[in-house]
Design a protein around this motif. Structure first.
Motif, PDB file in Angstrom:
ATOM      1  N   PRO A  40       0.841  -1.204   0.000  1.00  0.00           N
ATOM      2  CA  PRO A  40       0.000   0.000   0.000  1.00  0.00           C
ATOM      3  C   PRO A  40       0.878   1.258   0.000  1.00  0.00           C
ATOM      4  O   PRO A  40       2.034   1.232   0.438  1.00  0.00           O
ATOM      5  CB  PRO A  40      -0.789  -0.106   1.310  1.00  0.00           C
ATOM      6  CG  PRO A  40      -0.628  -1.508   1.765  1.00  0.00           C
ATOM      7  CD  PRO A  40       0.616  -2.040   1.149  1.00  0.00           C
ATOM      8  N   LYS A  41       0.305   2.332  -0.469  1.00  0.00           N
ATOM      9  CA  LYS A  41       1.064   3.581  -0.664  1.00  0.00           C
ATOM     10  C   LYS A  41       1.781   4.043   0.608  1.00  0.00           C
ATOM     11  O   LYS A  41       2.898   4.540   0.552  1.00  0.00           O
ATOM     12  CB  LYS A  41       0.113   4.663  -1.156  1.00  0.00           C
ATOM     13  CG  LYS A  41       0.801   5.853  -1.745  1.00  0.00           C
ATOM     14  CD  LYS A  41      -0.208   6.784  -2.382  1.00  0.00           C
ATOM     15  CE  LYS A  41       0.504   7.799  -3.216  1.00  0.00           C
ATOM     16  NZ  LYS A  41      -0.411   8.652  -3.947  1.00  0.00           N
ATOM     17  N   GLU A  42       1.173   3.854   1.771  1.00  0.00           N
ATOM     18  CA  GLU A  42       1.791   4.340   3.016  1.00  0.00           C
ATOM     19  C   GLU A  42       3.004   3.499   3.440  1.00  0.00           C
ATOM     20  O   GLU A  42       3.774   3.903   4.298  1.00  0.00           O
ATOM     21  CB  GLU A  42       0.767   4.414   4.153  1.00  0.00           C
ATOM     22  CG  GLU A  42       0.040   3.133   4.461  1.00  0.00           C
ATOM     23  CD  GLU A  42      -1.252   2.982   3.681  1.00  0.00           C
ATOM     24  OE1 GLU A  42      -1.984   2.035   3.984  1.00  0.00           O
ATOM     25  OE2 GLU A  42      -1.539   3.772   2.765  1.00  0.00           O
ATOM     26  N   TYR A  43       3.216   2.316   2.795  1.00  0.00           N
ATOM     27  CA  TYR A  43       4.357   1.463   3.142  1.00  0.00           C
ATOM     28  C   TYR A  43       5.440   1.435   2.055  1.00  0.00           C
ATOM     29  O   TYR A  43       6.372   0.651   2.142  1.00  0.00           O
ATOM     30  CB  TYR A  43       3.884   0.037   3.433  1.00  0.00           C
ATOM     31  CG  TYR A  43       2.998  -0.044   4.641  1.00  0.00           C
ATOM     32  CD1 TYR A  43       3.508   0.208   5.904  1.00  0.00           C
ATOM     33  CD2 TYR A  43       1.653  -0.370   4.512  1.00  0.00           C
ATOM     34  CE1 TYR A  43       2.683   0.133   7.018  1.00  0.00           C
ATOM     35  CE2 TYR A  43       0.825  -0.447   5.610  1.00  0.00           C
ATOM     36  CZ  TYR A  43       1.351  -0.186   6.872  1.00  0.00           C
ATOM     37  OH  TYR A  43       0.551  -0.252   7.963  1.00  0.00           O
ATOM     38  N   TRP A  44       5.312   2.233   1.038  1.00  0.00           N
ATOM     39  CA  TRP A  44       6.321   2.263  -0.026  1.00  0.00           C
ATOM     40  C   TRP A  44       7.717   2.570   0.502  1.00  0.00           C
ATOM     41  O   TRP A  44       8.704   2.036   0.013  1.00  0.00           O
ATOM     42  CB  TRP A  44       5.954   3.302  -1.091  1.00  0.00           C
ATOM     43  CG  TRP A  44       4.850   2.907  -2.009  1.00  0.00           C
ATOM     44  CD1 TRP A  44       4.151   1.740  -2.013  1.00  0.00           C
ATOM     45  CD2 TRP A  44       4.325   3.697  -3.064  1.00  0.00           C
ATOM     46  NE1 TRP A  44       3.206   1.748  -2.995  1.00  0.00           N
ATOM     47  CE2 TRP A  44       3.283   2.945  -3.672  1.00  0.00           C
ATOM     48  CE3 TRP A  44       4.610   4.950  -3.558  1.00  0.00           C
ATOM     49  CZ2 TRP A  44       2.565   3.419  -4.746  1.00  0.00           C
ATOM     50  CZ3 TRP A  44       3.873   5.414  -4.639  1.00  0.00           C
ATOM     51  CH2 TRP A  44       2.861   4.655  -5.218  1.00  0.00           C
TER      52      TRP A  44
END
Length: 191
Positions: A40-44
């Motif tokens: 997910p974007k917050e874990y990139w």
């Protein structure tokens, strides 16, 4: 239970240091693209941070490879060294060692031709038989005897030809290193 740490040279990072720089860069790119596509974007950022060691190794490997002479340069230096007389070869070696920051003393005793001093450490270099087609154990024994006599920390044998398996074994047991064509090309650069 004893824990054994593997030698750095056997680790993935050691292997990548010896490989082309672009391999580490490709692994870093796979980490980055994989994290962007799978997380997910917050874990990139986690995936991107995982690529940092590979980026660093890629930069170190690229720096080392830029400073290493090319195969054609090694061939040219080896061919030129093979036709030099001893006086010219010894002068070129001495100039190369001095350019690398060593104090050089020419030796006339058997076993070693140069004593190199750098940072308080002494290394003996045997170079007179650099043109020999095949190197055996005897010159290495003479170099080791000279090393023990002078109390030198290192012993280096300059060779362009083949080294016999028994000589390689003897050198390994006595911590004698060989200066072959690639290392010689570094020392003789610009001469």
């Amino acid at each position: 239970m004893k824990f054994r740490f593997r030698n750095f040279n056997d680790s993935i990072f050691g292997v990548l240091m010896r490989s082309s720089w672009w391999i580490s860069a490709a692994i870093a790119l796979v980490f980055i693209l994989g994290s962007i596509s799978a997380l997910p974007k917050e874990y990139w950022a986690v995936g991107v941070f995982g690529s940092i060691p590979f980026v660093v190794i890629s930069l170190i490997a690229a720096w080392r490879q830029l400073r290493r002479p090319s195969a054609s340069q090694v061939e040219t230096v080896a061919a030129a060294a093979a036709i030099m007389p001893w006086s010219a070869f010894a002068g070129a070696l001495q100039a190369g060692f001095e350019r690398d920051g060593c104090q050089v003393e020419r030796l006339s005793s058997g076993g070693a031709d140069f004593a190199l001093t750098k940072g308080g450490h002494v290394a003996l270099v045997c170079a007179k038989r650099w043109k020999a087609a095949r190197t055996g154990v005897e010159p290495l024994r003479q170099l080791q005897a000279a090393r023990e006599k002078r109390g030198a920390r290192e012993a280096i044998y300059v060779v362009l030809g083949e080294v016999s398996p028994t000589a390689v074994d003897y050198a390994t047991k006595n911590n004698i290193s060989f200066m072959t064509a690639p290392e010689l090309a570094k020392v003789l650069r610009g001469t």
